[in-house]
Motif scaffolding. Structure first.
Motif, PDB file in Angstrom:
ATOM      1  N   THR A   1       0.852  -1.190   0.000  1.00 63.18           N
ATOM      2  CA  THR A   1       0.000   0.000   0.000  1.00 63.18           C
ATOM      3  C   THR A   1       0.890   1.243   0.000  1.00 63.18           C
ATOM      4  O   THR A   1       2.046   1.200   0.438  1.00 63.18           O
ATOM      5  CB  THR A   1      -0.897   0.026   1.236  1.00 63.18           C
ATOM      6  N   PHE A   2       0.352   2.360  -0.476  1.00 58.16           N
ATOM      7  CA  PHE A   2       1.165   3.583  -0.541  1.00 58.16           C
ATOM      8  C   PHE A   2       0.250   4.803  -0.591  1.00 58.16           C
ATOM      9  O   PHE A   2      -0.941   4.701  -0.921  1.00 58.16           O
ATOM     10  CB  PHE A   2       2.087   3.553  -1.762  1.00 58.16           C
ATOM     11  N   LYS A   3       0.846   5.950  -0.256  1.00 55.66           N
ATOM     12  CA  LYS A   3       0.161   7.241  -0.393  1.00 55.66           C
ATOM     13  C   LYS A   3       0.808   7.980  -1.555  1.00 55.66           C
ATOM     14  O   LYS A   3       2.023   7.901  -1.773  1.00 55.66           O
ATOM     15  CB  LYS A   3       0.294   8.062   0.881  1.00 55.66           C
ATOM     16  N   PHE A   4      -0.003   8.723  -2.307  1.00 53.45           N
ATOM     17  CA  PHE A   4       0.507   9.417  -3.487  1.00 53.45           C
ATOM     18  C   PHE A   4       0.321  10.929  -3.368  1.00 53.45           C
ATOM     19  O   PHE A   4      -0.746  11.404  -2.973  1.00 53.45           O
ATOM     20  CB  PHE A   4      -0.218   8.900  -4.740  1.00 53.45           C
TER      21      PHE A   4
ATOM     22  N   LYS B   1       6.280  13.614  -8.771  1.00 49.52           N
ATOM     23  CA  LYS B   1       5.316  13.444  -7.675  1.00 49.52           C
ATOM     24  C   LYS B   1       5.861  12.435  -6.654  1.00 49.52           C
ATOM     25  O   LYS B   1       6.579  11.512  -7.004  1.00 49.52           O
ATOM     26  CB  LYS B   1       3.957  12.963  -8.215  1.00 49.52           C
ATOM     27  N   GLU B   2       5.468  12.618  -5.386  1.00 50.16           N
ATOM     28  CA  GLU B   2       6.019  11.793  -4.307  1.00 50.16           C
ATOM     29  C   GLU B   2       5.148  10.569  -4.034  1.00 50.16           C
ATOM     30  O   GLU B   2       3.918  10.642  -4.054  1.00 50.16           O
ATOM     31  CB  GLU B   2       6.135  12.624  -3.028  1.00 50.16           C
ATOM     32  N   ILE B   3       5.816   9.443  -3.771  1.00 50.27           N
ATOM     33  CA  ILE B   3       5.138   8.229  -3.302  1.00 50.27           C
ATOM     34  C   ILE B   3       5.643   7.934  -1.898  1.00 50.27           C
ATOM     35  O   ILE B   3       6.847   7.941  -1.628  1.00 50.27           O
ATOM     36  CB  ILE B   3       5.407   7.041  -4.247  1.00 50.27           C
ATOM     37  N   ASN B   4       4.697   7.699  -0.997  1.00 50.99           N
ATOM     38  CA  ASN B   4       5.004   7.455   0.416  1.00 50.99           C
ATOM     39  C   ASN B   4       4.649   5.999   0.734  1.00 50.99           C
ATOM     40  O   ASN B   4       3.494   5.593   0.653  1.00 50.99           O
ATOM     41  CB  ASN B   4       4.169   8.412   1.270  1.00 50.99           C
ATOM     42  N   MET B   5       5.670   5.228   1.118  1.00 49.62           N
ATOM     43  CA  MET B   5       5.469   3.801   1.400  1.00 49.62           C
ATOM     44  C   MET B   5       5.859   3.480   2.832  1.00 49.62           C
ATOM     45  O   MET B   5       6.635   4.199   3.457  1.00 49.62           O
ATOM     46  CB  MET B   5       6.306   2.935   0.439  1.00 49.62           C
ATOM     47  N   MET B   6       5.340   2.369   3.335  1.00 48.14           N
ATOM     48  CA  MET B   6       5.699   1.845   4.663  1.00 48.14           C
ATOM     49  C   MET B   6       5.506   2.898   5.757  1.00 48.14           C
ATOM     50  O   MET B   6       6.409   3.145   6.561  1.00 48.14           O
ATOM     51  CB  MET B   6       7.136   1.307   4.663  1.00 48.14           C
TER      52      MET B   6
ATOM     53  N   PHE C   1      -5.836   0.842  -3.913  1.00 46.66           N
ATOM     54  CA  PHE C   1      -5.296  -0.345  -4.574  1.00 46.66           C
ATOM     55  C   PHE C   1      -3.852  -0.526  -4.135  1.00 46.66           C
ATOM     56  O   PHE C   1      -3.210   0.415  -3.652  1.00 46.66           O
ATOM     57  CB  PHE C   1      -5.386  -0.227  -6.103  1.00 46.66           C
ATOM     58  N   GLN C   2      -3.346  -1.730  -4.287  1.00 44.37           N
ATOM     59  CA  GLN C   2      -1.961  -2.021  -3.950  1.00 44.37           C
ATOM     60  C   GLN C   2      -1.124  -2.151  -5.219  1.00 44.37           C
ATOM     61  O   GLN C   2      -1.656  -2.424  -6.298  1.00 44.37           O
ATOM     62  CB  GLN C   2      -1.862  -3.313  -3.132  1.00 44.37           C
ATOM     63  N   ALA C   3       0.177  -1.960  -5.074  1.00 43.37           N
ATOM     64  CA  ALA C   3       1.087  -2.059  -6.212  1.00 43.37           C
ATOM     65  C   ALA C   3       2.154  -3.114  -5.937  1.00 43.37           C
ATOM     66  O   ALA C   3       2.598  -3.279  -4.790  1.00 43.37           O
ATOM     67  CB  ALA C   3       1.749  -0.714  -6.486  1.00 43.37           C
TER      68      ALA C   3
END
Length: 501
Positions: free
Chosen positions: A216-219, A283-288, A228-230
């Motif tokens: 899972t992640f924040k965009f 654009k930033e992706i925020n994971m974990m 959704f998951q990637a």
């Protein structure tokens, strides 16, 4: 199908046994005794067949085990249920195949039987035999069509472009530690000097069946996770050129041992609702839960990240040397055997504590469809057996028909009929029956094969020629089977058949 053949041939030959039944009835036999006699005859035939089948099973079992990768054994002592199964089969087949012929034969009128007034042309006999022939060829044609569909789907799998280079790439697993990570650069240099075209270290190959990590992640500074998951893959900067992935926006990852930036695929861009690939760059992706926050620097063209049963999933790729579990080695197509020996030697010198194991990527991909390959082989075997049994039944009926119509053929020849018209006389009824079977088998085969194809995101369309090929194959096989007896009857001397008159 074997039961159908036994019923067909028993009822077809009923006229030949009419005098026997008449004599037995005159000498005092009743219907019950005659029925028991014919059922016992069927039982003896079935028992002989079961014993022979058991012997054939013992002989062919190693090949079945090899095909299905099983360890089956025909051991009656360890598995007494086999005896119970064989007894059940014997009783059921005897009942199914012997019941109707015994009733039909026991009903004969002894007076008519002894006067030879019984003929094969009873409406019930003909309709039963026709129905059974149709039933046989429904099964045969459905299996032929099913086999053609599976073969075409497997060819589609094997020839479908996956969106990346899979040829001459070897995947070698390893367990990285502090020493291993430091030696990867040295290993790459050594391999490139021995005829290797490219080397990449990564968590896994572009396509996996059950080894993908979904995250899972924040965009773009969103406060909540996307719905959704990637799939997340950790790869070095050589991953894109090694597998020839196509960049459609931005740039490739820069060399780094840590996660500093992301590559994504087209599906992730579309899932986020962005119209163009360029819109996600920067654009930033925020994971974990905020442990990893990095910008997107590039977008790769979609490639199949799982087997063709599944659609392409959203994908995120990033560098992180502590997550690498595999080396992807692109070989030169010249002297591959020598290059493989060099890789093994270099690997042993670099990682003496790691077992050297490798697997070609194209073999790994083919392994995803092992079940389909086994199904294809089984369908071919079943179709061949069904066709063989159907042809046995046709050959028996054609032989009996030739004997029953011997005088008719002789008269036709005397009156000027040629061999072609005689062959047509014998074949036309069977062709009509097979055409009826084709009309019934086609929707059945389409329903079940279309249902089977629904399990695959990437699948063929069932085209009309698959059904036409199945029907044509059945007709040709039937014609060859029937024509042998028909030609034999057509070329016979009419004098021999009419002499008794």
């Amino acid at each position: 199908l074997a039961c159908v053949n036994l019923i067909n041939l028993s009822t077809a030959q009923a006229v030949n046994r009419a005098k026997e039944v008449g004599v037995r009835k005159v000498l005092g036999s009743n219907k019950a005794q005659l029925r028991i006699q014919f059922i016992v005859e069927t039982f003896l035939v079935v028992t002989s067949a079961v014993i022979l089948a058991a012997v054939i099973t013992i002989i062919t079992l190693p090949y079945v085990n090899q095909l299905l990768e099983l360890s089956l054994s025909f051991n009656i002592i360890r598995n007494p249920s086999i005896i119970l199964f064989l007894l059940t089969v014997t009783i059921l087949v005897t009942a199914l195949a012997g019941f109707y012929p015994s009733i039909l034969l026991s009903r004969f009128n002894p007076v008519n039987a002894l006067k030879s007034k019984l003929t094969v042309n009873t409406s019930r006999g003909i309709s039963l035999r026709r129905g059974l022939v149709v039933f046989q060829f429904i099964i045969s044609q459905a299996l032929i069509i099913g086999t053609l569909v599976i073969v075409k789907q497997m060819n589609y799998f094997m020839n479908q472009s996956l969106g990346f280079d899979k040829d001459a790439i070897v995947n070698v697993p390893f367990r990285p530690d502090n020493t291993g990570v430091k030696l990867t650069d040295y290993l790459t240099q050594q391999l490139l000097s021995k005829g290797v075209q490219a080397v990449s270290f990564n968590s896994n190959s572009p396509i996996e069946d059950n080894n993908n990590m979904f995250t899972t992640f924040k965009f773009d500074h969103s406060l909540k996770d996307e719905d959704f998951q990637a799939i997340t893959k950790f790869v070095d900067n050589d991953y894109v050129p090694t597998y020839k992935l196509q960049l459609i926006a931005g740039r490739n990852l820069e060399p780094s041992g840590w996660t500093k930036e992301f590559l994504v695929n087209e599906s992730l861009v579309k899932s986020l609702g962005l119209k163009k690939a360029e819109d996600i760059i920067g654009k930033e992706i925020n994971m974990m839960n905020g442990l990893i926050k990095c910008p997107v620097v590039g977008v790769v063209k979609d490639f199949n990240d799982r087997s063709l049963r599944n659609i392409v999933a959203p994908l995120i790729m990033a560098t992180n040397s502590t997550m690498y579990r595999e080396a992807s080695i692109k070989l030169s197509t010249t002297n591959m055997a020598g290059t493989m020996q060099s890789i093994k030697k270099i690997w042993g010198q670099t990682f003496p504590d790691y077992a050297y194991e490798y697997r070609f990527l194209d073999q790994k991909i083919a392994g995803f469809y092992k079940q389909e390959n086994q199904l294809e082989q089984l369908y071919k075997i079943f179709a061949a057996i069904a066709i063989f049994l159907s042809c046995l039944g046709l050959y028996g009926l054609a032989s009996f028909m030739a004997m029953q119509r011997l005088k008719e053929v002789g008269i036709r020849k005397v009156l000027g009929a040629n061999a072609g018209s005689i062959v047509y006389l014998f074949s036309k009824e069977f062709i009509i029956l097979i055409a009826i079977a084709f009309a019934i088998a086609t929707p059945i085969a389409w329903y079940f094969m279309n249902k089977w194809l629904q399990d695959y995101a990437y699948r063929i369309n069932i085209t009309w020629w698959l059904f036409a090929a199945g029907g044509l194959a059945a007709i040709i096989i039937a014609l060859i089977t029937v024509s042998f007896q028909a030609i034999k009857a057509a070329v016979a001397n009419p004098v021999d058949s009419l002499r008794s008159e």
